[in-house]
Design an enzyme around this catalytic site. Structure first.
Site, PDB file in Angstrom:
ATOM      1  N   LYS A  13      45.123  34.331  39.816  1.00 54.08           N
ATOM      2  CA  LYS A  13      46.677  34.187  39.602  1.00 54.08           C
ATOM      3  C   LYS A  13      47.194  34.767  40.897  1.00 54.08           C
ATOM      4  O   LYS A  13      48.194  33.674  41.530  1.00 54.08           O
ATOM      5  CB  LYS A  13      47.229  35.064  38.689  1.00 54.08           C
ATOM      6  CG  LYS A  13      46.720  34.930  37.146  1.00 54.08           C
ATOM      7  CD  LYS A  13      47.298  35.819  36.242  1.00 54.08           C
ATOM      8  CE  LYS A  13      47.069  37.140  36.443  1.00 54.08           C
ATOM      9  NZ  LYS A  13      45.454  37.683  36.225  1.00 54.08           N
ATOM     10  N   ARG A  88      52.324  40.273  29.746  1.00 52.32           N
ATOM     11  CA  ARG A  88      50.917  40.662  29.358  1.00 52.32           C
ATOM     12  C   ARG A  88      50.856  41.185  27.925  1.00 52.32           C
ATOM     13  O   ARG A  88      49.746  41.487  27.490  1.00 52.32           O
ATOM     14  CB  ARG A  88      50.686  41.763  30.381  1.00 52.32           C
ATOM     15  CG  ARG A  88      49.545  41.298  31.476  1.00 52.32           C
ATOM     16  CD  ARG A  88      49.340  42.442  32.222  1.00 52.32           C
ATOM     17  NE  ARG A  88      48.104  42.794  32.875  1.00 52.32           N
ATOM     18  CZ  ARG A  88      48.057  42.567  34.204  1.00 52.32           C
ATOM     19  NH1 ARG A  88      49.191  42.164  35.117  1.00 52.32           N
ATOM     20  NH2 ARG A  88      47.040  42.905  34.807  1.00 52.32           N
ATOM     21  N   ARG A 122      36.135  41.522  45.750  1.00 53.28           N
ATOM     22  CA  ARG A 122      37.632  41.365  46.231  1.00 53.28           C
ATOM     23  C   ARG A 122      37.944  42.556  47.179  1.00 53.28           C
ATOM     24  O   ARG A 122      37.783  43.667  46.987  1.00 53.28           O
ATOM     25  CB  ARG A 122      38.533  41.317  44.948  1.00 53.28           C
ATOM     26  CG  ARG A 122      39.871  41.062  45.459  1.00 53.28           C
ATOM     27  CD  ARG A 122      40.736  40.549  44.289  1.00 53.28           C
ATOM     28  NE  ARG A 122      41.118  41.700  43.474  1.00 53.28           N
ATOM     29  CZ  ARG A 122      41.741  41.309  42.356  1.00 53.28           C
ATOM     30  NH1 ARG A 122      42.442  40.178  42.043  1.00 53.28           N
ATOM     31  NH2 ARG A 122      42.240  42.342  41.506  1.00 53.28           N
ATOM     32  N   ARG A 155      40.388  47.438  45.580  1.00 45.19           N
ATOM     33  CA  ARG A 155      41.440  48.116  44.710  1.00 45.19           C
ATOM     34  C   ARG A 155      40.682  49.079  43.770  1.00 45.19           C
ATOM     35  O   ARG A 155      39.418  48.707  43.430  1.00 45.19           O
ATOM     36  CB  ARG A 155      41.877  46.977  43.678  1.00 45.19           C
ATOM     37  CG  ARG A 155      43.205  46.660  44.402  1.00 45.19           C
ATOM     38  CD  ARG A 155      43.629  45.309  43.462  1.00 45.19           C
ATOM     39  NE  ARG A 155      43.905  45.616  42.092  1.00 45.19           N
ATOM     40  CZ  ARG A 155      44.602  44.856  41.343  1.00 45.19           C
ATOM     41  NH1 ARG A 155      45.015  43.494  41.906  1.00 45.19           N
ATOM     42  NH2 ARG A 155      44.508  45.047  39.977  1.00 45.19           N
ATOM     43  N   ARG A 166      39.642  46.429  31.815  1.00 47.32           N
ATOM     44  CA  ARG A 166      40.719  45.579  32.111  1.00 47.32           C
ATOM     45  C   ARG A 166      40.373  44.220  31.366  1.00 47.32           C
ATOM     46  O   ARG A 166      41.128  43.582  30.773  1.00 47.32           O
ATOM     47  CB  ARG A 166      40.716  45.270  33.549  1.00 47.32           C
ATOM     48  CG  ARG A 166      41.605  46.365  34.382  1.00 47.32           C
ATOM     49  CD  ARG A 166      41.186  46.381  35.769  1.00 47.32           C
ATOM     50  NE  ARG A 166      41.982  45.381  36.367  1.00 47.32           N
ATOM     51  CZ  ARG A 166      41.595  44.814  37.643  1.00 47.32           C
ATOM     52  NH1 ARG A 166      40.705  45.042  38.165  1.00 47.32           N
ATOM     53  NH2 ARG A 166      42.358  43.865  38.155  1.00 47.32           N
TER      54      ARG A 166
HETATM   55  P1  AMP Z   1      47.159  43.445  38.410  1.00 51.90           P
HETATM   56  O1  AMP Z   1      47.268  43.405  39.912  1.00 51.90           O
HETATM   57  O2  AMP Z   1      48.190  42.266  38.100  1.00 51.90           O
HETATM   58  O3  AMP Z   1      45.961  43.309  37.734  1.00 51.90           O
HETATM   59  O4  AMP Z   1      47.796  44.834  37.871  1.00 51.90           O
HETATM   60  C1  AMP Z   1      47.202  45.945  38.140  1.00 51.90           C
HETATM   61  C2  AMP Z   1      47.707  47.016  37.040  1.00 51.90           C
HETATM   62  O5  AMP Z   1      49.155  47.249  37.123  1.00 51.90           O
HETATM   63  C3  AMP Z   1      47.106  46.823  35.735  1.00 51.90           C
HETATM   64  O6  AMP Z   1      46.057  47.009  35.439  1.00 51.90           O
HETATM   65  C4  AMP Z   1      48.260  47.438  34.882  1.00 51.90           C
HETATM   66  O7  AMP Z   1      48.083  48.894  34.922  1.00 51.90           O
HETATM   67  C5  AMP Z   1      49.618  47.388  35.656  1.00 51.90           C
HETATM   68  N1  AMP Z   1      50.428  45.999  35.252  1.00 51.90           N
HETATM   69  C6  AMP Z   1      50.661  45.028  36.046  1.00 51.90           C
HETATM   70  N2  AMP Z   1      51.431  44.272  35.512  1.00 51.90           N
HETATM   71  C7  AMP Z   1      51.704  44.693  34.139  1.00 51.90           C
HETATM   72  C8  AMP Z   1      52.401  44.407  32.929  1.00 51.90           C
HETATM   73  N3  AMP Z   1      52.940  42.992  33.051  1.00 51.90           N
HETATM   74  N4  AMP Z   1      52.256  44.859  32.004  1.00 51.90           N
HETATM   75  C9  AMP Z   1      51.695  46.255  32.013  1.00 51.90           C
HETATM   76  N5  AMP Z   1      50.946  46.770  32.942  1.00 51.90           N
HETATM   77  C10 AMP Z   1      50.904  46.176  34.107  1.00 51.90           C
END
Ligand code: AMP
Length: 219
Positions: A13, A88, A122, A155, A166
């Site tokens: 994404k 999400r 990554r 990360r 996740r």
């Molecule tokens: P990502 O980089 O999109 O994988 O997001 C990293 C972390 O940020 C996720 O595992 C969540 O803890 C938090 N996060 C990001 N976007 C959301 C969302 N829309 N709703 C809830 N938590 C989020």
């Protein structure tokens, strides 16, 4: 165009959205980046959300919806945006409907084996957020960002045990959005079965879909 990028963690994404933003001239909005920024700044909110992010579970809806609503009010979003990592949950999608009318949802379909391999390899730039991969998208100089010279890091939530969590969270809380957006006639699937497909090839496919959707909208 107001576009949502949907798909499991590691589906691409962020990688595709960061390229699409240049082609389409609309901002790439990643709630994950916003979360990491708050944590980095060590704000009160950052301290609260760190424990969720580190464990690979979702930050509570009310916090993330507020953050996103503020961001979408900014001037640069007036002609559209690409959302990455939001919504999400169904609750977030319903909240988004009240803030903006979404034109298209790109659903990235990627098998779990590819996701796990991709995420464990990554690397992210600590300065500009650019995404690299030790197998498919190596930086020219080890550990250094090609774009800004920043240091690359892994990360915390890209460790195998957190990746599994996740993916579980994605299946349970986010996957129902596929049906939600299919029912609204907004969803288009883009499949990636090969780890080595270059991002440019996938981006080209997505741009084609966006063009088709624009034509449908204007006809
Ligand atoms: P990502 O980089 O999109 O994988 O997001 C990293 C972390 O940020 C996720 O595992 C969540 O803890 C938090 N996060 C990001 N976007 C959301 C969302 N829309 N709703 C809830 N938590 C989020």
């Amino acid at each position: 165009m107001r576009i949502v990028m949907l798909g499991p963690p590691g589906a691409g994404k962020g990688t595709y959205a960061s390229r699409l933003t240049k082609i389409l001239g609309i901002p790439h909005i990643s709630t994950g980046d916003m979360v990491r920024e708050e944590i980095k700044k060590q704000t009160d909110l950052g301290k609260r959300i760190k424990e969720y992010s580190d464990r690979g579970i979702l930050v509570p809806d009310e916090i993330i919806i507020k953050l996103l609503a503020e961001r979408l009010k900014k001037q640069d979003c007036k002609d559209g945006f690409i959302l990455d990592g939001f919504p999400r949950t169904i609750n977030q999608a319903e909240a988004l409907e009240k803030i903006a009318k979404i034109d298209l949802v790109i659903n990235l379909e990627v098998p779990d084996e590819i996701i796990i391999t991709r995420l464990s390899n990554r690397l992210i730039c600590g300065k500009c957020g650019a995404i690299y991969n030790l197998l498919t998208l190596k930086p020219k100089k080890e550990g250094i960002c090609d774009k800004c010279g920043g240091k690359l890091y892994q990360r915390k939530d890209d460790r195998p045990e957190v990746i599994r969590e996740r993916l579980k969270v994605y299946r349970k809380q986010t996957e129902p959005l596929i049906e939600y957006y299919t029912k609204r006639g907004l969803l288009r699937n883009v499949r990636c079965d090969d780890l080595m497909i270059p991002p440019e090839v996938m981006v080209k496919k997505i741009v084609e879909i966006i063009k088709q959707q624009k034509e449908i909208k204007s006809s």
